[in-house]
Design a protein around this motif. Sequence first.
Motif, PDB file in Angstrom:
ATOM      1  N   GLY A 215       0.812  -1.213   0.000  1.00 51.45           N
ATOM      2  CA  GLY A 215       0.000   0.000   0.000  1.00 51.45           C
ATOM      3  C   GLY A 215       0.845   1.262   0.000  1.00 51.45           C
ATOM      4  O   GLY A 215       2.043   1.226   0.285  1.00 51.45           O
ATOM      5  N   ARG A 216       0.207   2.392  -0.303  1.00 57.01           N
ATOM      6  CA  ARG A 216       0.928   3.655  -0.459  1.00 57.01           C
ATOM      7  C   ARG A 216       0.745   4.601   0.725  1.00 57.01           C
ATOM      8  O   ARG A 216       1.008   5.803   0.617  1.00 57.01           O
ATOM      9  N   MET A 217       0.294   4.073   1.856  1.00 61.46           N
ATOM     10  CA  MET A 217       0.048   4.923   3.020  1.00 61.46           C
ATOM     11  C   MET A 217       1.311   5.660   3.442  1.00 61.46           C
ATOM     12  O   MET A 217       1.328   6.883   3.584  1.00 61.46           O
ATOM     13  N   SER A 218       2.401   4.912   3.641  1.00 61.94           N
ATOM     14  CA  SER A 218       3.652   5.511   4.120  1.00 61.94           C
ATOM     15  C   SER A 218       4.311   6.377   3.050  1.00 61.94           C
ATOM     16  O   SER A 218       4.931   7.402   3.360  1.00 61.94           O
ATOM     17  N   ALA A 219       4.205   5.962   1.786  1.00 60.71           N
ATOM     18  CA  ALA A 219       4.804   6.750   0.705  1.00 60.71           C
ATOM     19  C   ALA A 219       4.137   8.120   0.608  1.00 60.71           C
ATOM     20  O   ALA A 219       4.818   9.149   0.445  1.00 60.71           O
ATOM     21  N   ILE A 220       2.824   8.161   0.707  1.00 62.39           N
ATOM     22  CA  ILE A 220       2.095   9.426   0.639  1.00 62.39           C
ATOM     23  C   ILE A 220       2.443  10.307   1.833  1.00 62.39           C
ATOM     24  O   ILE A 220       2.734  11.498   1.696  1.00 62.39           O
ATOM     25  N   TYR A 221       2.420   9.714   3.041  1.00 68.58           N
ATOM     26  CA  TYR A 221       2.742  10.476   4.243  1.00 68.58           C
ATOM     27  C   TYR A 221       4.162  11.045   4.158  1.00 68.58           C
ATOM     28  O   TYR A 221       4.395  12.224   4.433  1.00 68.58           O
ATOM     29  N   THR A 222       5.127  10.212   3.781  1.00 65.13           N
ATOM     30  CA  THR A 222       6.523  10.634   3.734  1.00 65.13           C
ATOM     31  C   THR A 222       6.748  11.706   2.672  1.00 65.13           C
ATOM     32  O   THR A 222       7.507  12.660   2.887  1.00 65.13           O
ATOM     33  N   ALA A 223       6.080  11.578   1.537  1.00 64.51           N
ATOM     34  CA  ALA A 223       6.175  12.614   0.502  1.00 64.51           C
ATOM     35  C   ALA A 223       5.678  13.951   1.041  1.00 64.51           C
ATOM     36  O   ALA A 223       6.291  15.004   0.799  1.00 64.51           O
ATOM     37  N   GLY A 224       4.575  13.915   1.770  1.00 63.55           N
ATOM     38  CA  GLY A 224       4.038  15.139   2.353  1.00 63.55           C
ATOM     39  C   GLY A 224       4.958  15.739   3.394  1.00 63.55           C
ATOM     40  O   GLY A 224       5.152  16.963   3.456  1.00 63.55           O
ATOM     41  N   MET A 225       5.558  14.880   4.236  1.00 66.23           N
ATOM     42  CA  MET A 225       6.428  15.378   5.292  1.00 66.23           C
ATOM     43  C   MET A 225       7.722  15.947   4.718  1.00 66.23           C
ATOM     44  O   MET A 225       8.215  16.969   5.182  1.00 66.23           O
ATOM     45  N   MET A 226       8.301  15.302   3.713  1.00 60.03           N
ATOM     46  CA  MET A 226       9.515  15.842   3.093  1.00 60.03           C
ATOM     47  C   MET A 226       9.239  17.202   2.448  1.00 60.03           C
ATOM     48  O   MET A 226      10.087  18.095   2.474  1.00 60.03           O
ATOM     49  N   SER A 227       8.055  17.344   1.880  1.00 62.13           N
ATOM     50  CA  SER A 227       7.685  18.617   1.259  1.00 62.13           C
ATOM     51  C   SER A 227       7.577  19.717   2.303  1.00 62.13           C
ATOM     52  O   SER A 227       8.085  20.834   2.114  1.00 62.13           O
ATOM     53  N   ARG A 228       6.937  19.419   3.427  1.00 62.30           N
ATOM     54  CA  ARG A 228       6.804  20.394   4.507  1.00 62.30           C
ATOM     55  C   ARG A 228       8.147  20.761   5.122  1.00 62.30           C
ATOM     56  O   ARG A 228       8.361  21.889   5.560  1.00 62.30           O
ATOM     57  N   ASN A 229       9.055  19.790   5.178  1.00 59.84           N
ATOM     58  CA  ASN A 229      10.304  19.950   5.914  1.00 59.84           C
ATOM     59  C   ASN A 229      11.412  20.621   5.108  1.00 59.84           C
ATOM     60  O   ASN A 229      12.480  20.889   5.647  1.00 59.84           O
ATOM     61  N   ARG A 230      11.190  20.913   3.828  1.00 64.49           N
ATOM     62  CA  ARG A 230      12.232  21.544   3.024  1.00 64.49           C
ATOM     63  C   ARG A 230      12.463  22.967   3.528  1.00 64.49           C
ATOM     64  O   ARG A 230      11.602  23.571   4.174  1.00 64.49           O
ATOM     65  N   GLU A 231      13.633  23.524   3.228  1.00 61.25           N
ATOM     66  CA  GLU A 231      14.011  24.830   3.766  1.00 61.25           C
ATOM     67  C   GLU A 231      13.191  25.975   3.169  1.00 61.25           C
ATOM     68  O   GLU A 231      12.861  26.936   3.861  1.00 61.25           O
ATOM     69  N   SER A 232      12.875  25.891   1.898  1.00 63.05           N
ATOM     70  CA  SER A 232      12.107  26.956   1.252  1.00 63.05           C
ATOM     71  C   SER A 232      11.478  26.407  -0.021  1.00 63.05           C
ATOM     72  O   SER A 232      11.748  25.283  -0.440  1.00 63.05           O
ATOM     73  N   GLY A 233      10.663  27.237  -0.636  1.00 64.82           N
ATOM     74  CA  GLY A 233      10.037  26.833  -1.891  1.00 64.82           C
ATOM     75  C   GLY A 233       8.862  25.897  -1.681  1.00 64.82           C
ATOM     76  O   GLY A 233       8.316  25.765  -0.586  1.00 64.82           O
ATOM     77  N   GLU A 234       8.480  25.208  -2.748  1.00 67.41           N
ATOM     78  CA  GLU A 234       7.334  24.315  -2.703  1.00 67.41           C
ATOM     79  C   GLU A 234       7.650  23.038  -3.467  1.00 67.41           C
ATOM     80  O   GLU A 234       8.572  22.977  -4.272  1.00 67.41           O
ATOM     81  N   THR A 235       6.879  22.013  -3.176  1.00 68.88           N
ATOM     82  CA  THR A 235       7.052  20.710  -3.826  1.00 68.88           C
ATOM     83  C   THR A 235       5.759  20.319  -4.508  1.00 68.88           C
ATOM     84  O   THR A 235       4.677  20.403  -3.909  1.00 68.88           O
ATOM     85  N   HIS A 236       5.867  19.889  -5.747  1.00 65.19           N
ATOM     86  CA  HIS A 236       4.711  19.374  -6.477  1.00 65.19           C
ATOM     87  C   HIS A 236       4.643  17.865  -6.229  1.00 65.19           C
ATOM     88  O   HIS A 236       5.586  17.134  -6.547  1.00 65.19           O
ATOM     89  N   VAL A 237       3.546  17.418  -5.647  1.00 63.91           N
ATOM     90  CA  VAL A 237       3.377  15.997  -5.337  1.00 63.91           C
ATOM     91  C   VAL A 237       2.211  15.454  -6.161  1.00 63.91           C
ATOM     92  O   VAL A 237       1.120  16.045  -6.182  1.00 63.91           O
ATOM     93  N   PHE A 238       2.457  14.333  -6.833  1.00 69.29           N
ATOM     94  CA  PHE A 238       1.439  13.690  -7.668  1.00 69.29           C
ATOM     95  C   PHE A 238       1.150  12.310  -7.089  1.00 69.29           C
ATOM     96  O   PHE A 238       2.070  11.557  -6.772  1.00 69.29           O
ATOM     97  N   VAL A 239      -0.109  11.980  -6.960  1.00 66.32           N
ATOM     98  CA  VAL A 239      -0.516  10.654  -6.474  1.00 66.32           C
ATOM     99  C   VAL A 239      -1.383  10.009  -7.543  1.00 66.32           C
ATOM    100  O   VAL A 239      -2.405  10.587  -7.956  1.00 66.32           O
ATOM    101  N   HIS A 240      -0.983   8.818  -7.972  1.00 64.55           N
ATOM    102  CA  HIS A 240      -1.747   8.099  -8.987  1.00 64.55           C
ATOM    103  C   HIS A 240      -2.650   7.064  -8.329  1.00 64.55           C
ATOM    104  O   HIS A 240      -2.394   6.625  -7.217  1.00 64.55           O
ATOM    105  N   ASP A 241      -3.703   6.667  -9.034  1.00 64.15           N
ATOM    106  CA  ASP A 241      -4.680   5.664  -8.586  1.00 64.15           C
ATOM    107  C   ASP A 241      -5.533   6.169  -7.426  1.00 64.15           C
ATOM    108  O   ASP A 241      -5.859   5.414  -6.501  1.00 64.15           O
ATOM    109  N   VAL A 242      -5.921   7.452  -7.466  1.00 64.85           N
ATOM    110  CA  VAL A 242      -6.748   7.999  -6.390  1.00 64.85           C
ATOM    111  C   VAL A 242      -8.191   7.504  -6.463  1.00 64.85           C
ATOM    112  O   VAL A 242      -9.025   7.877  -5.632  1.00 64.85           O
TER     113      VAL A 242
END
Length: 294
Positions: A215-242
């Motif tokens: 399952g993609r539970m941890s992958a989605i969570y970790t992608a979101g947390m890495m995006s929040r934790n970056r020093e600046s800017g923004e991250t584009h996150v794409f999730v397939h099979d929604v």
Amino acid sequence: MRPKPHQPFNSKLLLLPLLVVFFLLFVLKSNLSTVKDIQETPNAASLPSHSVNTPNCSPSCNKIPVSLSQTLIHYSTSTITPQQTLKEISVSARVLEKKSPCNFLVFGLGHDSLMWSALNHGGRTVFLEEDEAWMEQIRRRFPTVESYHVRYDSKVKEAENLMEVGRGEECTAVGDPRYSICQLALKGLPSVVYETEWDLIMVDAPTGYYQDAPGRMSAIYTAGMMSRNRESGETHVFVHDVNREVEDTFSKAFLCECFMKKQEGRLRHFTIPSFKHHPHLLHGPFCPPPPPPS
């Protein structure tokens, strides 16, 4: 990431125009750059055509890179094409067109991997794959593709419990996933994953269509947390099979509906800002409230 068998004719017709368009854009951009350099060369007009040289340009600078030619040949001769539809691919491709060369992290290694690498030409595209045998097969065929083997401890049947876990303070606190005590955080990924600020993250793996799959539970969570934790800017996150429950509920919960930019078919696009760069987000709720209607 690896599609189920389907009729190759229609998929191929959908994919090839996209690749051809990006190829033509690449060639056009190269030619325009060459013309500009020639025009800016002192006394270029008075020089013989064979004497005009562009700065830092070798005789082969107008050739397309090997990675792009390999990609074009592969998709032109293969009967197996990516699982995403043309409209779904176009969402990510438009972002890559603006952002590349950039850092692009992809959960999953599949028949579309060469395409993503080619669209991010000049950038770094990293793939995380659960099936080690499959990864080695791709490595032998396409040694320029950067991939790493990843193990997942979760199962789809645990999704409901993991959703409850994710609401706890240990999971909503913003920080580096590898040091997190949250059960959802992926802590055993290669160091390059944590040490790089990713401009784009695609979650199209691991397997998630049966109860004992990771399952993609941890992958989605970790992608979101890495995006929040970056020093600046923004991250584009794409999730397939929604269209599936896990991808639907976890992307809304941990990437946040207020950050969702677009949904096309089974693909959802989120743009997540750095919480460190915005203190009001860092000390606010995990998902900020949606903006008031205009």
